[in-house]
Design a protein around this motif. Structure first.
Motif, PDB file in Angstrom:
ATOM      1  N   GLY A 141       0.832  -1.203   0.000  1.00  0.00           N
ATOM      2  CA  GLY A 141       0.000   0.000   0.000  1.00  0.00           C
ATOM      3  C   GLY A 141       0.858   1.241   0.000  1.00  0.00           C
ATOM      4  O   GLY A 141       1.651   1.457   0.918  1.00  0.00           O
ATOM      5  N   GLY A 142       0.746   2.054  -1.041  1.00  0.00           N
ATOM      6  CA  GLY A 142       1.511   3.298  -1.103  1.00  0.00           C
ATOM      7  C   GLY A 142       2.797   3.157  -1.885  1.00  0.00           C
ATOM      8  O   GLY A 142       3.297   2.053  -2.145  1.00  0.00           O
ATOM      9  N   GLY A 143       3.350   4.310  -2.234  1.00  0.00           N
ATOM     10  CA  GLY A 143       4.494   4.348  -3.131  1.00  0.00           C
ATOM     11  C   GLY A 143       5.785   3.824  -2.539  1.00  0.00           C
ATOM     12  O   GLY A 143       6.617   3.254  -3.257  1.00  0.00           O
ATOM     13  N   VAL A 144       6.004   4.001  -1.231  1.00  0.00           N
ATOM     14  CA  VAL A 144       7.261   3.560  -0.627  1.00  0.00           C
ATOM     15  C   VAL A 144       7.379   2.038  -0.706  1.00  0.00           C
ATOM     16  O   VAL A 144       8.406   1.499  -1.150  1.00  0.00           O
ATOM     17  N   ALA A 145       6.336   1.340  -0.292  1.00  0.00           N
ATOM     18  CA  ALA A 145       6.355  -0.122  -0.347  1.00  0.00           C
ATOM     19  C   ALA A 145       6.517  -0.600  -1.789  1.00  0.00           C
ATOM     20  O   ALA A 145       7.244  -1.567  -2.058  1.00  0.00           O
ATOM     21  N   GLU A 146       5.872   0.086  -2.705  1.00  0.00           N
ATOM     22  CA  GLU A 146       5.970  -0.318  -4.101  1.00  0.00           C
ATOM     23  C   GLU A 146       7.391  -0.138  -4.639  1.00  0.00           C
ATOM     24  O   GLU A 146       7.915  -0.996  -5.350  1.00  0.00           O
ATOM     25  N   MET A 147       8.028   0.981  -4.298  1.00  0.00           N
ATOM     26  CA  MET A 147       9.408   1.187  -4.741  1.00  0.00           C
ATOM     27  C   MET A 147      10.350   0.153  -4.129  1.00  0.00           C
ATOM     28  O   MET A 147      11.218  -0.395  -4.812  1.00  0.00           O
ATOM     29  N   LEU A 148      10.184  -0.116  -2.834  1.00  0.00           N
ATOM     30  CA  LEU A 148      11.064  -1.079  -2.185  1.00  0.00           C
ATOM     31  C   LEU A 148      10.895  -2.473  -2.768  1.00  0.00           C
ATOM     32  O   LEU A 148      11.853  -3.249  -2.831  1.00  0.00           O
ATOM     33  N   SER A 149       9.693  -2.801  -3.210  1.00  0.00           N
ATOM     34  CA  SER A 149       9.461  -4.134  -3.774  1.00  0.00           C
ATOM     35  C   SER A 149      10.225  -4.336  -5.081  1.00  0.00           C
ATOM     36  O   SER A 149      10.448  -5.474  -5.499  1.00  0.00           O
TER      37      SER A 149
ATOM     38  N   PRO B 226      12.034   9.651  -6.700  1.00  0.00           N
ATOM     39  CA  PRO B 226      11.491   8.297  -6.837  1.00  0.00           C
ATOM     40  C   PRO B 226      11.401   7.849  -8.298  1.00  0.00           C
ATOM     41  O   PRO B 226      11.691   8.607  -9.226  1.00  0.00           O
ATOM     42  N   ALA B 227      10.974   6.611  -8.477  1.00  0.00           N
ATOM     43  CA  ALA B 227      10.888   6.040  -9.822  1.00  0.00           C
ATOM     44  C   ALA B 227       9.902   4.886  -9.811  1.00  0.00           C
ATOM     45  O   ALA B 227       9.550   4.360  -8.754  1.00  0.00           O
ATOM     46  N   ILE B 228       9.480   4.497 -10.992  1.00  0.00           N
ATOM     47  CA  ILE B 228       8.594   3.344 -11.142  1.00  0.00           C
ATOM     48  C   ILE B 228       9.335   2.217 -11.850  1.00  0.00           C
ATOM     49  O   ILE B 228      10.348   2.434 -12.520  1.00  0.00           O
ATOM     50  N   ASP B 229       8.810   1.031 -11.705  1.00  0.00           N
ATOM     51  CA  ASP B 229       9.407  -0.165 -12.304  1.00  0.00           C
ATOM     52  C   ASP B 229       8.646  -0.515 -13.585  1.00  0.00           C
ATOM     53  O   ASP B 229       7.494  -0.945 -13.519  1.00  0.00           O
ATOM     54  N   PRO B 230       9.268  -0.348 -14.751  1.00  0.00           N
ATOM     55  CA  PRO B 230       8.535  -0.623 -15.996  1.00  0.00           C
ATOM     56  C   PRO B 230       8.174  -2.090 -16.169  1.00  0.00           C
ATOM     57  O   PRO B 230       7.323  -2.423 -17.002  1.00  0.00           O
ATOM     58  N   LEU B 231       8.814  -2.987 -15.403  1.00  0.00           N
ATOM     59  CA  LEU B 231       8.528  -4.422 -15.517  1.00  0.00           C
ATOM     60  C   LEU B 231       7.516  -4.910 -14.480  1.00  0.00           C
ATOM     61  O   LEU B 231       7.178  -6.090 -14.457  1.00  0.00           O
TER      62      LEU B 231
END
Length: 417
Positions: free
Chosen positions: A50-58, A196-201
């Protein structure tokens, strides 16, 4: 009970990201990784999902492991009272008046003392402590390099919460923020800026045609042919969902066919305010059948949240993100990566990403947003051109290989000193 729980991740192959980096960038990553091989990096944040931090860390943690680092991620488990308190701290960091009684402040500190005792027993060479929830651990454990990573918008911080947090921030070996304005008045020598950044994959960002996206959304009651506006965000006052409703209603006076989706599936354990904000938004929607609110995973009828968000961002005619405060705003990045025409609000993190009139639009009032909606819906070629430039800007600046490079450089600065 207060714990730090290991979040299980798999190693990711950096070679999978070769289409998104140049040969020179690849050599840069490999050089930094050679220096850091075997270094133990520990990330600590408030919630595993939930949220951007967890998503980036994943994405970031598996990539660090794939580069030869021994990186791990632990998320907090703490009583509900703690997260109610840290939500108030979060809001005050973003500008709300700080009103916590001294008993709550002491409780915040006491939970961090317990977290610190658990942190001290974990094997690491460098720890990265994300956001204010676990920030105060530094008062009890600091026998190895410690980095504070602040993702939220600190540029309008209430003076009283600044007095609470500044001594902790100053104690860290480095403080990382998303924008220079968020450095809390700390010495420049200890502040680094990493966006921050997103994961294209990521499954959320897999290619999806507009036609398929609209068919998927039709299963959830959204008309596949009518114009669609959408905002994907937590139900949070700073995300300004009531402003979105107002802009939609103003635009609907002249364009009665438009529909609106407000989507914020409640998955984060550190956001106790979301339910009350959702109830407020639902009441303000006044039963309008063209307003579609999504807060519960059960509403998705078996569709995963990642697929659902992808379908919204790929299927919407216009994506809105009308936040009044935004540390960065990864939902903006996500929509831009999918070639959407995005209208952003006044949040500084959004203004960092959107160049008005070039790769999106920034508007400061609901009336201005409504006018922009009307203009863009009437000019599909312009929407497409804006979307192409938006995607190009994300490819250049906001994909996870660049985030990985920035983190490796950050860690290397500790090894070299």
């Amino acid at each position: 009970m207060t714990h730090l729980l290991r979040v299980r991740t798999r190693h990711a192959s950096p070679r999978a990201y070769d289409p998104y980096i140049t040969a020179a960038e690849r050599r840069d990553l490999q050089g930094a990784a050679a220096v850091l091989k075997g270094i133990r990096i520990l990330h600590v944040n408030a919630t595993p999902k939930g949220g951007g931090v967890a998503e980036m860390l994943s994405s970031l943690v598996p990539l660090e492991c794939g580069m030869g680092l021994c990186s791990s991620w632990h998320a907090m488990e703490a009583p509900a009272r703690f997260f109610r308190i840290t939500k108030e701290i979060h809001n005050a960091v973003q500008g709300k008046q700080f009103r916590l009684p001294s008993a709550d402040i002491e409780y915040y500190r006491s939970v961090n003392v317990k977290l610190a005792s658990r942190l001290a027993r974990l094997p690491f060479d460098i720890a990265v402590i994300h956001d204010p929830q676990p920030m105060a651990v530094i008062a009890s454990v600091h026998d190895r390099p410690m980095i504070s990573r602040l993702h939220i918008d600190c540029s309008h911080m209430d003076a009283r919460v600044r007095r609470l947090l500044y001594p902790y921030a100053r104690a860290y070996d480095r403080v990382v923020v998303s924008r220079p304005e968020c450095r809390l008045g700390l010495p420049r020598s200890i502040v680094s800026v990493i966006q921050p950044a997103i994961d294209p994959l990521s499954p959320k960002h897999r290619d999806m045609t507009r036609a398929y996206a609209r068919r998927l959304l039709a299963r959830l009651g959204i008309h596949p042919k009518r114009p669609l506006l959408a905002q994907v965000s937590r139900f949070d006052p700073w995300k300004n969902p009531l402003g979105v409703l107002e802009a939609y209603r103003l635009a609907k006076r002249r364009m009665p066919d438009i529909q609106l989706v407000l989507a914020g599936i409640m998955a984060a354990s550190d956001d106790p305010e979301a339910s009350s904000v959702f109830r407020e938004v639902k009441k303000a929607s006044k039963g309008d059948p063209d307003i579609h609110l999504f807060s519960d995973i059960k509403q998705l009828r078996g569709i995963t949240n990642d697929r659902f968000v992808n379908a919204i961002q790929c299927g919407a005619d216009i994506v809105l993100q009308l936040s009044t405060r935004e540390g960065f705003g990864l939902t903006v990045t996500e929509a831009m990566w999918k070639g959407a025409a995005v209208i952003g609000g006044s949040g500084a993190g959004i203004r960092l990403q959107i160049q008005h009139g070039e790769n999106g639009y920034i508007e400061h009032t609901s009336r201005a947003v409504a006018r922009r909606i009307e203009m863009l819906l009437g000019r599909p070629r312009l929407r497409a051109a804006i979307g192409r430039r938006a995607k190009a800007s994300v490819r250049e600046q906001y994909l996870v290989p660049r985030l990985l490079r920035d983190h490796l450089r950050l860690y290397t600065s500790f090894i070299s000193t």
